[in-house]
Write a protein that holds these residues in place. Structure first.
Motif, PDB file in Angstrom:
ATOM      1  N   PRO A 165      60.875  54.928  30.342  1.00  0.00           N
ATOM      2  CA  PRO A 165      61.580  53.833  29.651  1.00  0.00           C
ATOM      3  C   PRO A 165      63.061  54.084  29.426  1.00  0.00           C
ATOM      4  N   ASP A 166      63.467  55.347  29.204  1.00  0.00           N
ATOM      5  CA  ASP A 166      64.893  55.631  28.988  1.00  0.00           C
ATOM      6  C   ASP A 166      65.634  55.952  30.285  1.00  0.00           C
ATOM      7  N   GLY A 167      64.927  55.933  31.427  1.00  0.00           N
ATOM      8  CA  GLY A 167      65.566  56.132  32.721  1.00  0.00           C
ATOM      9  C   GLY A 167      65.919  57.563  33.059  1.00  0.00           C
ATOM     10  N   SER A 168      65.526  58.525  32.220  1.00  0.00           N
ATOM     11  CA  SER A 168      65.911  59.915  32.445  1.00  0.00           C
ATOM     12  C   SER A 168      64.944  60.673  33.347  1.00  0.00           C
ATOM     13  N   GLN A 169      63.764  60.098  33.589  1.00  0.00           N
ATOM     14  CA  GLN A 169      62.760  60.771  34.391  1.00  0.00           C
ATOM     15  C   GLN A 169      62.083  59.779  35.338  1.00  0.00           C
ATOM     16  N   ILE A 170      61.521  60.315  36.400  1.00  0.00           N
ATOM     17  CA  ILE A 170      60.727  59.512  37.332  1.00  0.00           C
ATOM     18  C   ILE A 170      59.387  60.206  37.526  1.00  0.00           C
ATOM     19  N   ALA A 171      58.315  59.450  37.454  1.00  0.00           N
ATOM     20  CA  ALA A 171      56.980  59.964  37.763  1.00  0.00           C
ATOM     21  C   ALA A 171      56.579  59.424  39.127  1.00  0.00           C
ATOM     22  N   THR A 172      56.117  60.311  40.012  1.00  0.00           N
ATOM     23  CA  THR A 172      55.652  59.898  41.332  1.00  0.00           C
ATOM     24  C   THR A 172      54.221  60.368  41.533  1.00  0.00           C
ATOM     25  N   SER A 173      53.395  59.515  42.137  1.00  0.00           N
ATOM     26  CA  SER A 173      52.027  59.878  42.499  1.00  0.00           C
ATOM     27  C   SER A 173      51.961  60.051  44.007  1.00  0.00           C
ATOM     28  N   SER A 174      50.993  60.859  44.466  1.00  0.00           N
ATOM     29  CA  SER A 174      50.984  61.218  45.876  1.00  0.00           C
ATOM     30  C   SER A 174      49.578  61.439  46.408  1.00  0.00           C
ATOM     31  N   THR A 175      49.470  61.366  47.728  1.00  0.00           N
ATOM     32  CA  THR A 175      48.208  61.664  48.397  1.00  0.00           C
ATOM     33  C   THR A 175      47.883  63.158  48.339  1.00  0.00           C
ATOM     34  N   ASP A 176      48.826  63.978  47.861  1.00  0.00           N
ATOM     35  CA  ASP A 176      48.574  65.410  47.743  1.00  0.00           C
ATOM     36  C   ASP A 176      47.836  65.771  46.453  1.00  0.00           C
ATOM     37  N   SER A 177      47.281  64.751  45.781  1.00  0.00           N
ATOM     38  CA  SER A 177      46.465  64.908  44.561  1.00  0.00           C
ATOM     39  C   SER A 177      47.280  65.255  43.325  1.00  0.00           C
ATOM     40  N   SER A 178      48.578  65.046  43.359  1.00  0.00           N
ATOM     41  CA  SER A 178      49.407  65.417  42.208  1.00  0.00           C
ATOM     42  C   SER A 178      50.317  64.284  41.762  1.00  0.00           C
ATOM     43  N   VAL A 179      50.809  64.450  40.538  1.00  0.00           N
ATOM     44  CA  VAL A 179      51.894  63.632  39.993  1.00  0.00           C
ATOM     45  C   VAL A 179      53.038  64.592  39.693  1.00  0.00           C
ATOM     46  N   ILE A 180      54.239  64.256  40.152  1.00  0.00           N
ATOM     47  CA  ILE A 180      55.416  65.073  39.822  1.00  0.00           C
ATOM     48  C   ILE A 180      56.318  64.276  38.899  1.00  0.00           C
ATOM     49  N   LEU A 181      56.773  64.950  37.861  1.00  0.00           N
ATOM     50  CA  LEU A 181      57.699  64.368  36.898  1.00  0.00           C
ATOM     51  C   LEU A 181      59.082  64.940  37.170  1.00  0.00           C
ATOM     52  N   TRP A 182      59.992  64.085  37.667  1.00  0.00           N
ATOM     53  CA  TRP A 182      61.345  64.510  38.045  1.00  0.00           C
ATOM     54  C   TRP A 182      62.296  64.248  36.888  1.00  0.00           C
ATOM     55  N   ASN A 183      62.986  65.277  36.455  1.00  0.00           N
ATOM     56  CA  ASN A 183      63.951  65.152  35.379  1.00  0.00           C
ATOM     57  C   ASN A 183      65.330  64.895  35.988  1.00  0.00           C
ATOM     58  N   LEU A 184      65.841  63.689  35.832  1.00  0.00           N
ATOM     59  CA  LEU A 184      67.120  63.319  36.450  1.00  0.00           C
ATOM     60  C   LEU A 184      68.317  63.883  35.698  1.00  0.00           C
ATOM     61  N   LYS A 185      68.120  64.265  34.447  1.00  0.00           N
ATOM     62  CA  LYS A 185      69.223  64.803  33.647  1.00  0.00           C
ATOM     63  C   LYS A 185      69.353  66.309  33.828  1.00  0.00           C
ATOM     64  N   GLN A 186      68.224  66.991  34.005  1.00  0.00           N
ATOM     65  CA  GLN A 186      68.230  68.438  34.190  1.00  0.00           C
ATOM     66  C   GLN A 186      67.427  68.756  35.452  1.00  0.00           C
ATOM     67  N   ALA A 187      68.111  68.889  36.562  1.00  0.00           N
ATOM     68  CA  ALA A 187      67.445  69.060  37.854  1.00  0.00           C
ATOM     69  C   ALA A 187      66.868  70.460  38.043  1.00  0.00           C
ATOM     70  N   ALA A 188      67.027  71.322  37.039  1.00  0.00           N
ATOM     71  CA  ALA A 188      66.560  72.697  37.183  1.00  0.00           C
ATOM     72  C   ALA A 188      65.037  72.806  37.128  1.00  0.00           C
ATOM     73  N   ARG A 189      64.375  71.850  36.495  1.00  0.00           N
ATOM     74  CA  ARG A 189      62.938  71.979  36.365  1.00  0.00           C
ATOM     75  C   ARG A 189      62.241  70.625  36.413  1.00  0.00           C
ATOM     76  N   CYS A 190      61.231  70.541  37.260  1.00  0.00           N
ATOM     77  CA  CYS A 190      60.376  69.363  37.316  1.00  0.00           C
ATOM     78  C   CYS A 190      58.937  69.827  37.107  1.00  0.00           C
ATOM     79  N   ILE A 191      58.096  68.916  36.701  1.00  0.00           N
ATOM     80  CA  ILE A 191      56.715  69.261  36.364  1.00  0.00           C
ATOM     81  C   ILE A 191      55.764  68.649  37.377  1.00  0.00           C
ATOM     82  N   ARG A 192      54.878  69.458  37.926  1.00  0.00           N
ATOM     83  CA  ARG A 192      53.825  68.948  38.803  1.00  0.00           C
ATOM     84  C   ARG A 192      52.507  69.010  38.044  1.00  0.00           C
TER      85      ARG A 192
END
Length: 407
Positions: free
Chosen positions: A32-59
């Motif tokens: 909602p605040d535009g700072s992150q993106i959640a993506t779903s994939s055929t690789d059985s995972s969801v990745i949470l991309w942090n657009l403000k701090q590119a050093a760490r994303c969560i799978r």
């Protein structure tokens, strides 16, 4: 020539370029605040991309099959994901978060969507139904099951009072959440719809069709408003700009199109993906949009649509066709795409020579989080939030009654 182009509106420009999934990306959603993106994939995972701090994303990887869809709660404190394993996961988007899950359908789940309050969740499945759930207890509320084939997607209207479903039975159906009744049905003869999006005003829906078309319907009047044939292959996703005047689409033809709905024409053709584009989305303010697909790339763009001036479009398109660089982002290559059949004069944006594309965001750490199910914790937190909202409503009613009594 640069002097002649002063004052022209700015074109969309690639801002970030991510890779990280090992399978195709099936859906994406901005927080909602535009700072992150959640993506779903055929690789059985969801990745949470942090657009403000590119050093760490969560799978987040707890599904046992492809993840078909993902959604943020309105407050951004929860994410739901829909799996081919028939389950829906509801989890906190942080490294030390908790998660809960439930078997939502008897067949793969295709989409998930929160209502505007965040208290209800809508799911769509290959079992020919869409279902309504209470988030706090993961409790079944109602089923919308007039479809005769797989339900590809189900979405709440902006006010949460209606639900739109698209199915492989070639139908678009509108349900009333309160009564559970189907109040509108639109059928397509050529091919089944693949995705649906509500207009921000809540009175129209756009449908992405397998016959390469995009249709926009007026829900209240039960009529087709606009038809676009701007792709050369099936359309997989559509998204309205929050202002309501533009539509974004992604297709199997590897292109993204931006449509000017007021003028009824395509204004941009964006390239850069090397395979089918499955997902497109705008931020809440419309300043950015993102695209993703089978090539496992996530592209984040500056929309610059707040600068768009329809009266300047033909001038700018002509400059683009003459080989001039009309963009303020000079690193983007552009050329005019003209199709004799569709009279398509849209401006082509190819970001592959841009610095943003070539500077692939690989300097981040993807943290794998295998959250054990902590359903009681997740459920309690959701219940507390729901109880808090109910108390607020009761407090408002008490104040109203006190005001009436005083009068």
């Amino acid at each position: 020539m640069r002097t002649d182009m002063q004052g022209l509106f700015s074109d969309p420009a690639l801002e970030r370029h991510f890779t990280g999934h090992s399978g195709g990306i099936t859906q994406l959603r901005f927080s909602p605040d535009g700072s992150q993106i959640a993506t779903s994939s055929t690789d059985s995972s969801v990745i949470l991309w942090n657009l403000k701090q590119a050093a760490r994303c969560i799978r987040f990887a707890s599904h046992t099959g492809a993840v078909n869809g993902v959604a943020w709660s309105p407050k951004g404190n929860l994410i739901a994901s829909a799996g081919h394993d028939r389950t829906v996961k509801i989890w906190e988007p942080k490294v030390r978060g908790v998660s809960g899950e439930f078997v939502a359908h008897s067949k793969p789940v295709r989409s998930v969507d929160f209502d505007p309050t965040g208290h209800q969740l809508l799911t769509a499945s290959d079992d020919k139904s869409a279902k309504l759930w209470r988030v706090a207890r993961r409790q079944f509320i109602a089923s919308f099951a007039q479809q005769c084939n797989w339900v590809r997607s189900a979405k709440f209207s902006p006010n949460g009072k209606l639900v739109a479903t698209v199915s492989d039975d070639k139908s678009l159906r509108i349900y009333d959440v309160g009564s559970g009744e189907c109040v509108r049905t639109f059928t397509e003869e050529r091919a089944a719809p693949r995705q649906v999006a509500w207009h921000p005003w809540g009175n129209m829906v756009a449908v992405a069709l397998g016959c390469n078309r995009i249709k926009i319907f007026d829900v209240s009047a039960s009529q087709l408003l606009q038809l676009y044939v701007v792709h050369s292959a099936p359309v997989n996703d559509v998204a309205f700009h929050p202002g309501g005047h533009f539509l974004l689409s992604g297709s199997d033809d590897h292109t993204i199109r931006i449509l000017d709905l007021l003028e009824g024409r395509p204004i941009y053709t964006l390239t850069g993906h090397t395979d089918a584009i499955n997902a497109v989305a705008f931020t809440k303010d419309g300043a950015q949009f993102a695209t993703a697909g089978n090539d496992r790339q996530l592209l984040v763009w500056q929309s610059n649509l707040h600068t768009y001036d329809a009266s300047q479009f033909e001038t700018k398109a002509a400059l683009a066709s003459s080989g001039c660089d009309t963009s303020t982002a000079s690193s983007s290559k552009q050329s005019n795409v003209s199709d004799a059949k569709s009279n398509d004069l849209s401006i082509r944006i190819d970001p592959r020579q841009s610095l943003a594309y070539q500077t692939l965001d690989e300097d981040f750490q993807v943290v794998d989080v295998s959250l054990e199910s902590a359903s009681e914790t997740c459920s309690c937190e959701a219940q507390l939030e729901e109880m808090s909202e109910m108390l607020k409503l009761l407090d408002e009613r008490v104040r109203r009654l006190e005001g009436i009594y005083t009068l």
